[in-house]
Write a protein that holds these residues in place. Structure first.
Motif, PDB file in Angstrom:
ATOM      1  N   SER A 159     -47.857 -23.697  -2.867  1.00 56.71           N
ATOM      2  CA  SER A 159     -49.014 -24.557  -3.118  1.00 56.71           C
ATOM      3  C   SER A 159     -49.431 -25.313  -1.871  1.00 56.71           C
ATOM      4  N   SER A 160     -48.518 -25.452  -0.913  1.00 56.74           N
ATOM      5  CA  SER A 160     -48.841 -26.116   0.348  1.00 56.74           C
ATOM      6  C   SER A 160     -47.975 -25.543   1.459  1.00 56.74           C
ATOM      7  N   CYS A 161     -48.421 -25.767   2.695  1.00 52.47           N
ATOM      8  CA  CYS A 161     -47.723 -25.206   3.852  1.00 52.47           C
ATOM      9  C   CYS A 161     -47.515 -26.299   4.887  1.00 52.47           C
ATOM     10  N   ASP A 162     -46.270 -26.439   5.333  1.00 54.24           N
ATOM     11  CA  ASP A 162     -45.956 -27.412   6.384  1.00 54.24           C
ATOM     12  C   ASP A 162     -45.234 -26.659   7.489  1.00 54.24           C
ATOM     13  N   SER A 163     -45.975 -26.237   8.514  1.00 49.59           N
ATOM     14  CA  SER A 163     -45.399 -25.408   9.571  1.00 49.59           C
ATOM     15  C   SER A 163     -44.409 -26.163  10.448  1.00 49.59           C
ATOM     16  N   SER A 164     -44.375 -27.497  10.306  1.00 50.87           N
ATOM     17  CA  SER A 164     -43.433 -28.273  11.117  1.00 50.87           C
ATOM     18  C   SER A 164     -42.019 -28.203  10.558  1.00 50.87           C
ATOM     19  N   LYS A 165     -41.899 -27.778   9.286  1.00 51.84           N
ATOM     20  CA  LYS A 165     -40.587 -27.713   8.651  1.00 51.84           C
ATOM     21  C   LYS A 165     -40.052 -26.297   8.734  1.00 51.84           C
ATOM     22  N   VAL A 166     -38.878 -26.167   9.311  1.00 52.90           N
ATOM     23  CA  VAL A 166     -38.257 -24.849   9.400  1.00 52.90           C
ATOM     24  C   VAL A 166     -37.077 -24.724   8.447  1.00 52.90           C
ATOM     25  N   VAL A 167     -36.724 -25.814   7.770  1.00 57.67           N
ATOM     26  CA  VAL A 167     -35.611 -25.804   6.837  1.00 57.67           C
ATOM     27  C   VAL A 167     -36.112 -26.245   5.475  1.00 57.67           C
ATOM     28  N   ILE A 168     -35.675 -25.543   4.438  1.00 54.14           N
ATOM     29  CA  ILE A 168     -36.017 -25.948   3.082  1.00 54.14           C
ATOM     30  C   ILE A 168     -35.122 -27.113   2.702  1.00 54.14           C
ATOM     31  N   ASN A 169     -35.706 -28.282   2.528  1.00 54.21           N
ATOM     32  CA  ASN A 169     -34.925 -29.475   2.239  1.00 54.21           C
ATOM     33  C   ASN A 169     -34.827 -29.734   0.739  1.00 54.21           C
ATOM     34  N   GLY A 170     -33.773 -30.405   0.359  1.00 54.03           N
ATOM     35  CA  GLY A 170     -33.611 -30.789  -1.039  1.00 54.03           C
ATOM     36  C   GLY A 170     -32.957 -29.697  -1.846  1.00 54.03           C
ATOM     37  N   SER A 171     -32.827 -29.960  -3.155  1.00 54.38           N
ATOM     38  CA  SER A 171     -32.127 -29.036  -4.037  1.00 54.38           C
ATOM     39  C   SER A 171     -33.078 -28.185  -4.858  1.00 54.38           C
ATOM     40  N   SER A 172     -34.367 -28.248  -4.571  1.00 54.21           N
ATOM     41  CA  SER A 172     -35.312 -27.461  -5.349  1.00 54.21           C
ATOM     42  C   SER A 172     -36.342 -26.818  -4.437  1.00 54.21           C
ATOM     43  N   CYS A 173     -37.006 -25.818  -4.959  1.00 51.19           N
ATOM     44  CA  CYS A 173     -38.043 -25.090  -4.246  1.00 51.19           C
ATOM     45  C   CYS A 173     -39.356 -25.491  -4.910  1.00 51.19           C
ATOM     46  N   ASN A 174     -40.052 -26.492  -4.340  1.00 46.26           N
ATOM     47  CA  ASN A 174     -41.111 -27.186  -5.078  1.00 46.26           C
ATOM     48  C   ASN A 174     -42.533 -26.812  -4.690  1.00 46.26           C
ATOM     49  N   GLY A 175     -42.715 -25.734  -3.924  1.00 41.41           N
ATOM     50  CA  GLY A 175     -44.068 -25.302  -3.610  1.00 41.41           C
ATOM     51  C   GLY A 175     -44.463 -25.477  -2.165  1.00 41.41           C
TER      52      GLY A 175
END
Length: 301
Positions: A159-175
């Motif tokens: 649902s959104s894109c943040d190219s500055s983040k290379v690591v999936i943070n947190g315990s969920s895959c939220n979009g």
């Protein structure tokens, strides 16, 4: 107390005798060098087995590859590495499963769809576990789907894109850079498709899509680096013995004594293309533990 102890000893002796008779009847050499029980760090319980005569049919043949250190077991029919085998526990709603190392799909093609046909389980004794697995898409401006052999298609998109983040943070895959969805039941084959939503070439990130064990993914989410997509992830397969193979086993001939220790479920089915094949899974009755396929069952004290 003395009567209870005598009763427990009699049950153990009875089950032990049954196990010995079964081993003789099936031509197996359990607990001997002819049937390898462990490969590396993984236990290989019957109906799986290593070596001729040690597995129920070819779907359950395991090859122990000692070129690795420690050695690694692989399902011979699919070439998938075995991480764990469970006989299941019906009283804890735990089905018979085998956890495997399954390949992921990634692409850097930004202007067209990319497709991959995955390892097929059709006509085998295995299906992808709907309860244990999820379908995940990762990357930037990524839409992915999986199409099953019955024509159904499921998928998700970021649902959104943040190219500055290379690591999936947190315990969920939220979009954000990642999305997930449940899978179809009785899934035994699927094709993965990755479609770019826009032109994300500027991010220089791989887009990927894969089936994965949900529990493992949630625990490992914060360690996943999008710039270095993993080649394999854990996936859980459910298994049953096809009824034609099960009927060749001594366990198929129940007696009044051993039906107290185990039961077999004949009402589960393996989806095979457009057909359904009768299949069987056996479990210990309450108060017993062991391997029902060997009749080596003991009272839980």
């Amino acid at each position: 107390m003395a009567v209870k102890m005598v009763f427990q000893i009699m049950i153990v002796l009875l089950c032990s005798i049954d196990a010995i008779l079964f081993v003789q009847a099936a031509g197996l050499a359990i607990n001997s060098t002819s049937c390898q029980a462990i490969c590396g760090d993984v236990s290989i319980p019957y109906p799986f087995g290593i070596g001729a005569g040690c597995y129920v049919d070819h779907w359950f043949e395991v090859v122990c590859n000692d070129s690795f250190s420690p050695p690694k077991p692989f399902l011979s029919s699919f070439g998938l590495e075995v991480l764990n085998i469970s006989l299941g526990d019906a009283y804890r709603s735990s089905r018979s499963t085998v956890r495997v190392n399954y390949p992921t799909f990634s692409t850097r093609t930004y202007n067209s769809s990319s497709r991959k046909q995955n390892v097929e389980l059709a006509n085998s004794s295995f299906i992808f576990s709907q309860e244990k697995n999820i379908f995940v898409a990762m990357g930037c401006d990524n839409s992915a789907s999986m199409g099953s052999s019955d024509g159904s298609i499921i998928g998700c998109k970021q649902s959104s894109c943040d190219s500055s983040k290379v690591v999936i943070n947190g315990s969920s895959c939220n979009g954000t850079n990642c999305c997930q969805t449940t899978i179809a039941s009785d899934l035994n084959a699927f094709e993965t498709t990755i479609d770019p939503i826009s032109d994300p070439a500027v991010t220089k990130q791989c887009n990927s899509a894969f089936l994965v064990e949900e529990e493992w993914f949630r625990e490992s989410c914060s360690l996943i680096n999008m710039s270095s997509i993993m080649s394999h992830v854990p996936v859980v397969l459910e298994w049953w013995i096809l009824e034609t193979s099960f009927n060749t086993l001594p366990i198929a001939n129940k007696t009044a004594e051993n039906t107290k220790a185990y039961y077999c479920d004949h009402y589960r089915y393996i989806s095979a293309s457009t057909k359904y094949k009768p299949s069987v899974a056996c479990f210990c009755n309450w108060g017993f533990e062991g391997n029902p396929y060997l009749l080596s069952l003991f009272l839980s004290l």
